[in-house]
Structure formats: structure tokens, C-alpha cells
Scaffold this active site. Structure first.
Site, PDB file in Angstrom:
ATOM      1  N   THR A   1       0.647  -1.263   0.119  1.00 47.25           N
ATOM      2  CA  THR A   1      -0.036   0.156  -0.103  1.00 47.25           C
ATOM      3  C   THR A   1       1.023   1.161  -0.100  1.00 47.25           C
ATOM      4  O   THR A   1       1.336   1.697  -0.979  1.00 47.25           O
ATOM      5  CB  THR A   1      -0.901   0.090   1.274  1.00 47.25           C
ATOM      6  OG1 THR A   1      -0.113  -0.146   2.433  1.00 47.25           O
ATOM      7  CG2 THR A   1      -2.004  -1.156   1.048  1.00 47.25           C
TER       8      THR A   1
ATOM      9  N   LYS B   1       3.427  -6.797   4.100  1.00 51.25           N
ATOM     10  CA  LYS B   1       3.104  -5.405   3.629  1.00 51.25           C
ATOM     11  C   LYS B   1       2.935  -4.897   5.219  1.00 51.25           C
ATOM     12  O   LYS B   1       2.365  -5.288   5.995  1.00 51.25           O
ATOM     13  CB  LYS B   1       2.042  -5.359   2.838  1.00 51.25           C
ATOM     14  CG  LYS B   1       0.747  -5.659   3.137  1.00 51.25           C
ATOM     15  CD  LYS B   1      -0.009  -4.593   4.002  1.00 51.25           C
ATOM     16  CE  LYS B   1       0.059  -3.136   3.573  1.00 51.25           C
ATOM     17  NZ  LYS B   1      -0.823  -2.517   4.439  1.00 51.25           N
TER      18      LYS B   1
ATOM     19  N   THR C   1      -0.243  -3.044  11.634  1.00 55.40           N
ATOM     20  CA  THR C   1      -1.150  -3.167  10.324  1.00 55.40           C
ATOM     21  C   THR C   1      -0.398  -3.830   9.270  1.00 55.40           C
ATOM     22  O   THR C   1       0.365  -3.173   8.366  1.00 55.40           O
ATOM     23  CB  THR C   1      -1.255  -1.907   9.774  1.00 55.40           C
ATOM     24  OG1 THR C   1      -2.134  -1.265  10.548  1.00 55.40           O
ATOM     25  CG2 THR C   1      -2.226  -1.976   8.581  1.00 55.40           C
TER      26      THR C   1
ATOM     27  N   GLU D   1       6.312   4.784   7.652  1.00 61.48           N
ATOM     28  CA  GLU D   1       5.828   6.213   6.708  1.00 61.48           C
ATOM     29  C   GLU D   1       6.598   7.307   7.484  1.00 61.48           C
ATOM     30  O   GLU D   1       6.461   7.649   8.744  1.00 61.48           O
ATOM     31  CB  GLU D   1       4.297   6.341   7.122  1.00 61.48           C
ATOM     32  CG  GLU D   1       3.377   5.448   6.094  1.00 61.48           C
ATOM     33  CD  GLU D   1       1.960   5.607   6.592  1.00 61.48           C
ATOM     34  OE1 GLU D   1       1.512   6.119   7.484  1.00 61.48           O
ATOM     35  OE2 GLU D   1       1.264   4.916   5.590  1.00 61.48           O
TER      36      GLU D   1
ATOM     37  N   ASN E   1      -0.021  11.178   6.460  1.00 64.56           N
ATOM     38  CA  ASN E   1      -1.290  10.793   6.753  1.00 64.56           C
ATOM     39  C   ASN E   1      -2.407  11.615   7.035  1.00 64.56           C
ATOM     40  O   ASN E   1      -3.245  11.594   7.311  1.00 64.56           O
ATOM     41  CB  ASN E   1      -1.138  10.089   8.241  1.00 64.56           C
ATOM     42  CG  ASN E   1      -0.253   8.942   8.056  1.00 64.56           C
ATOM     43  OD1 ASN E   1      -1.008   7.754   7.341  1.00 64.56           O
ATOM     44  ND2 ASN E   1       0.943   8.885   8.461  1.00 64.56           N
TER      45      ASN E   1
ATOM     46  N   SER F   1      -6.024   7.362   3.447  1.00 65.00           N
ATOM     47  CA  SER F   1      -5.176   6.002   3.257  1.00 65.00           C
ATOM     48  C   SER F   1      -5.636   5.136   4.746  1.00 65.00           C
ATOM     49  O   SER F   1      -6.535   5.558   5.527  1.00 65.00           O
ATOM     50  CB  SER F   1      -3.860   6.095   3.375  1.00 65.00           C
ATOM     51  OG  SER F   1      -3.359   6.860   4.876  1.00 65.00           O
TER      52      SER F   1
END
Lengths: 385, 385
Positions: free
Chosen positions: A146, A170, A181, A261, A380, A385
């Protein structure tokens, strides 16, 4: 490599059109046997996505023939329609693979609260089935990305037994225990019963994925599956097998943290001297989730006061005036107060190592997290997302 | 106004040289009686600053003659030396005011892990005592600022009774319940016993400061004091007095949120339909602390999936398919799934209102928080604080 490193597995990864940008978004992993033993660990979030509810049921039998995974949509908070969509996905895979839907696990990842484009997804399952290959592991790993900047795979092979544990993962945000996640599929060609798979998988995730905490946010879709084909005909000693599973999980977990991220620092929070392992984990999580500390680390500021204030919010056994904290090897806090000169701390490198000594026992635990950066905020906030 | 709005109080705020930039950094608030009843609420962090340990002892008597407050250093994690410094501060104030050190409360705020410059602070107490004034409330409020962009004061006067509750607060980061990182001094000229002061103060902080959560980080120095001079000679009905205390705390709490570091949105998280108030608070805090949601709000993205995933991490009573969520009046999530069109949500304004209906009872609670921004990261990474 990836999920096809172990014998007895084929995989495919394709662009089914679920993602509007045309990137790969559908993966299929098939266990060709002779065995189809399997185990799974799922999110502890009480708001569970449809594919989690489905796959939890499938795994109860300890048998999985294949896993369908899609990116481009989490199919979470999508009501009865979402569950029907997952069911239809399993039915389609069962049909094209000639098995029963009750042996098809399904995983989804992406935005919550959006239903999947089934007119794209179902034909995609058929296309993927036509492209299954013993070399399809990399493509499958690419199709589940993703916001991941790279795909993640890991493999361990037993030198003596000849069997392999391999896998793909992932995950790049909403990483928090229970689980991060993440979608993870592990495969092995060792001949291991479902019960031992389950035991080895739970033991491994408890000390790996469950201790990766990038942003304290727990997902609705986390799934870790372990499938055994038995293709080598070798049944390893449990301890050796469990260690291989742990090593692959640890490797993938580290890859998740390194790709989190917006992160500019990978932070290893090691709690030592705890009365119990639970205490060590609680303290480690509290430190790892402290936004102020994570900002300080981003600014290369060895702000140990923020470590102590995080420890102080826990119920762990400790005396405030017996706490020691080291940052990158310098004991900047001794006995709950000022320790060595903080100017000695070198924080130029990506990895940062915080040790918190509670002085209350012998138990330890390590939690991995990242710094908090303007890039995380941007990633974010700039789009859904 | 501020702490000198109520009769019987004098205050001063000066630059003692504790802050290197020469800004005001020392405040003194004196209760001239005839009564000296007092109550206090302190941080629940187990790593408590020296002034918190000291003032907790002072408050046990229910009597406070004066409060010395400094910014420019938290005197937390400073060991026995830090406690001696707080003691010396109280002794100095007692000496110049002609009372006992056991009636002097001390509050400090600033960087953790740094000892205070006592050669500046002690002469500062003497200077401040020489400048005490019935109009000194504003100067006192200015002297306790750290990263606050504005000073915070609030006042309520009883129309019928003629008595007043007033106060000052500081706090802009490390705001989290139990309490937010704040110093608050409230004063009243009503004639109220220490026991009733304590009851009213605890009731007020429980639903105001304890429900302000800017960044989930709990401080080592939080202190809220309420001093009563009895100067009006009026003893109000408990309920009316408690409501005035609550109103002043609520007003100051709102000012804290509006001045939170780097924030561009003030977020009101209202949980309704909870089985118990504790459930409502737990769910509200979980939503308010979700970094991903806070980033989404910053980006004006009504990402209700992140609200549901936050609710799912709690132990509150609810069924996932009975959850409703409204953002700025639009029920974007109904029955745990997609609700009204999210494009209808207008998020252009600073205030954002999230309602989460658990569908499990009649209890409610409201938690206030902020968005997570690049400016927050900058303020907390660019320098030590």
C-alpha cells in the site's frame, strides 16, 4: 523467494484494476501439498474487517488451500455487503482452484470504509490463477503493497533438514501491536501439523510483530498466516522449526519498521531490570508511543526526561529514584536524575538505542518504533489511506 | 484579574533570570486571609517533580499561605538536590512573608532533568515579595508561561453572593489527563473549608483538565491549586460554588487546548450512547490519541475508519455493527459501515466535532484534543523543552 521459496507453493501477483493507478493489487498464494496444514494470528482490534472475520473461521479447521490478498481497499466497516464480497472472493478462488471455499483465506488492505470493486476483483482472481508459478513469490509480495516503499520478503532454510520457511509482508503505517497493520503470509515445506504451526506462529508473533509499534495505531485487518505443504517430507524438531519461524518474523518485522511512513530514525527501546516480562513490555510500549520523545529523537535531542515521564505513566514495578536510562550507550540518567553528559550522545545515525533499566528484576523486552516526523504528518494528512 | 480577582489575594510576576532570555519566570501568589484554606490536585505520573512531592505534603494540612511558581525549569528528575532546592524556595518565601515553610506551595515548569539556578531564584522570591499587589494577577500569569503563546486567566463572580473564583493557567504541550502539563492556581474570596474546596476541585478537574488531551503525554509537574481567603465572609451553597470552580476550570482548559503546540484544529470528541461514563471516557481518549486520525483531521479528511479502528482497541461495551460516527454533523458512519456522503462534511473551520455513538446506553463524555501537525513536530524536535 518470498512465499514460493518453500517447495509445494505457487503464487501470482497481478494488477486487477482495484487500485485506480494501475499498480499490482491482487496476490494469490496456493499450497499444492501434499499437506495443507495452516495457522493464523489476527488483529485484536474489536472492529475487524470482513476478510479477518472470514479467515478466522477458515483457520479453525487448521487447513488452508490458498490465500487471496488484495491491496487497494481494506473491506473494513463495510457491513454485510463487505462480508458477502469476501465470501464471493473465496468462492471464486475455490472454483478456479477446484477446492472448497472453506479452505480459502482472504486478506485485504487499504482504505477503511470503502467496498471493493468486485467487478475487477473476481476476474482478477481468475487471471491470477492462470499465472500461478513456483517463481511468483516476488510478484505476490509486490501486489500487497500500500504505502510501502519496498516489498518485504524473508527466507530461512534449515541446513540439516533441507526445509525452508519463507514469507512476505506489507505494512508501513498504523503499525501497533496486536498486530501491526500488516498482512503476512509465511510458507514452509516442512511437514508440520496445524497445532504445532499455531504454537510456533503465536510464539513468534508475540516477540516480533507484536513488538513493532510505529505509531500506536492498531489496524482492523492485521493477519499473519503460516501454511505448510509438507513437500520435503521432513518433520523438524519443534524447537528448530519454531526458531526458523521466529527468525523470518523478526526479519520481516525489522523491514516493516525500516519502511515506516515518514520515519528518519529506527528506535530500539530495550527495557531491562524489569520485575516481569509484562512490565518490560508495558514500559517499552509507553516509551515507544510517547509523541514528545519521538519528536525529540527526530531532532537528535537525547531528551531523557521524556523517557522518564513515559515510564511514570505505567503500572510496572519500579522506584523513580532507581531508574537509569542510556541513549546510544551513554547513561544520561542515573538513579532517576542527571547522569553522564548528554553532549556525549551521538545521534547522527538512523538507528537509535534507548535502554531503560527499571532496577526491579531480571526481565527484559525490546520494542521497535520510529521517530515522529513532519513527513509522517504529511503522508497521513495529505490524502485518505 | 486572574488570581487577584478574588479579594484577599496579592500577586507578583517578575523576571528573576531563571530563563536565559530575560522573560518573566517567577510568580508569587499570597493569600492574605482571613482564611488560608486550600486544596490541590497533582499529576498521577509516578515520576513526580520535586515541587509536586513538596506541595503534596503541604496540602495535607489543608492550609496554604502562598504559592511560588517558576518557569524556566521543571525541577523534575533532579534527585535529592532538587528536593532541597524546592525546600529552600519555600523557606525563603516563608521568611520574607513571615510564615512557616509548611504553608508554602511550590510549582515549577520547564525542561526536565535540569537543576534550578538557586542564585537567581532565591533573590527573585524576595524581589517578587516586594512587588506584591492586588493587581498583580496578570503579571503572575505571564511569568508562568513556557511555550504558551498567550497567558491564560479566567474569572467567575456569583451574582447573588458577591464572591469570586478566579485563576491562571499555563500549558501548551505534554497535555494529557491526569493531568495535562499544566500549572493552575485558582483563588476565591468565598469562605469555604478545605474539605469542600477539595471536593469541588476534584469534581471540577475530573470533567475539565482531565479531559483535555493534546498529545497523550503526561507530565511530571501538573498541579492545580485552589486557595480560599474567605475575604467576603460569605459561605456559598456547595453546589453553586462547585459550579463556579468547574466553570473556571473549563474556561482555562479550553484556553489550553486552543493554544496547544502547533495545532491548527481543536477537536471535540463527544462519546454518547455508552454503557458507563468510564466507557465513554476510555473511548474518547482512544479516539483523541489516535495519531492517524489527528493527521487526517489536520488534512481536513473526514476519515471515520480511523475513528472506528480507535474505538476497536478499547474494552468498552459496544457491538461493531452498531457504531455510528458523525463528523461536523454528518453521520458518515452508520451501523459500523458507510453512512452519509463524506463529501458533505465541511472541515474548513478550526473547530471539529466528532460524535461517536456506541449504542450501548445513556452515558456520555467529551474529550478535547488537537490535530497532529508538522508544526507540532517542529516545536518538539527543534530544541529541548
Amino acid at each position: 523467494m518470498s512465499v514460493t521459496a518453500a517447495k509445494g507453493f505457487t503464487a501470482a501477483g497481478i494488477a486487477a484494476g482495484i487500485k485506480e493507478n494501475g499498480n499490482p493489487d491482487l496476490a494469490l498464494v496456493v499450497n499444492n501439498g501434499p499437506r495443507r496444514a495452516a495457522a493464523g494470528v489476527f488483529t485484536s482490534n474489536r472492529v475487524k474487517a470482513a476478510p479477518v472475520l472470514w479467515s478466522e473461521q477458515v483457520l479453525k479447521s487448521g487447513q488452508v488451500a490458498a490465500v487471496v490478498l488484495n491491496s487497494g481497499g481494506a473491506n473494513a466497516c463495510t457491513g454485510p455487503k463487505g462480508f458477502q464480497d469476501t465470501h464471493a472472493t473465496a468462492e471464486k478462488a475455490a472454483e478456479v482452484l477446484g477446492t472448497g471455499a472453506g479452505e480459502i483465506a482472504v486478506c485485504s488492505t487499504g482504505l477503511i470504509g470503502v467496498t471493493l470493486p468486485m467487478d475487477k476483483l473476481l476476474p482478477g482472481v481468475e487471471t491470477a490463477a492462470g499465472r500461478l508459478s513456483e517463481h511468483g513469490g516476488e510478484k505476490a509480495a509486490l501486489a500487497i503493497k500500500t504505502t510501502d516503499s519496498v516489498h518485504k520478503t524473508a527466507v530461512r532454510t534449515s541446513e540439516t533438514g533441507g526445509w525452508t520457511v519463507g514469507g512476505m509482508a506489507k505494512g508501513a503505517g498504523m503499525l501497533a501491536p496486536g498486530l501491526a497493520t500488516m498482512l503476512v503470509v509465511l510458507t514452509t515445506d516442512a511437514d508440520v501439523e496445524a497445532e504445532a504451526l499455531d504454537r510456533a506462529l503465536r510464539a513468534a508473533t508475540r516477540v516480533t510483530f507484536d513488538r513493532v509499534d510505529s505509531d500506536g495505531c492498531m489496524s482492523t485487518n492485521d493477519t499473519v498466516l503460516l501454511l505448510a505443504s509438507g513437500a520435503t517430507g521432513v518433520t523438524p524438531a519443534y524447537e528448530e522449526f519454531a526458531e526458523a519461524v521466529r527468525a523470518v518474523c523478526d526479519d520481516l518485522g525489522q523491514q516493516l519498521i525500516r519502511d515506516a511512513e515518514g520515519a528518519s530514525k529506527d528506535i530500539k527501546v530495550e527495557v531491562v531490570g524489569a520485575a516481569t516480562e509484562d512490565d518490560a513490555v508495558e514500559v517499552g510500549r509507553s516509551i515507544a508511543r510517547n509523541n514528545l520523545l519521538k519528536c525529540a529523537i527526530h531532532g537528535e535531542d537525547p531528551n531523557w526526561g521524556r523517557v522518564l515521564s513515559a515510564i511514570g505513566t505505567t503500572k510496572a514495578v519500579f522506584e523513580p529514584d532507581a531508574l537509569d536510562v542510556a541513549i546510544n550507550g551513554v547513561w544520561v540518567c542515573k538513579n532517576g536524575g542527571v547522569g553522564e553528559d548528554r553532549d556525549k550522545v551521538d545521534m547522527r545515525y538512523r538507528e537509535v538505542h534507548i535502554v531503560a533499566d527499571l532496577g526491579a528484576g531480571d526481565a527484559t523486552a525490546t520494542i521497535w518504533t520510529n521517530d515522529l516526523t513532519a513527513d509522517y504528518v504529511h503522508e497521513n494528512s495529505a490524502y485518505s489511506s
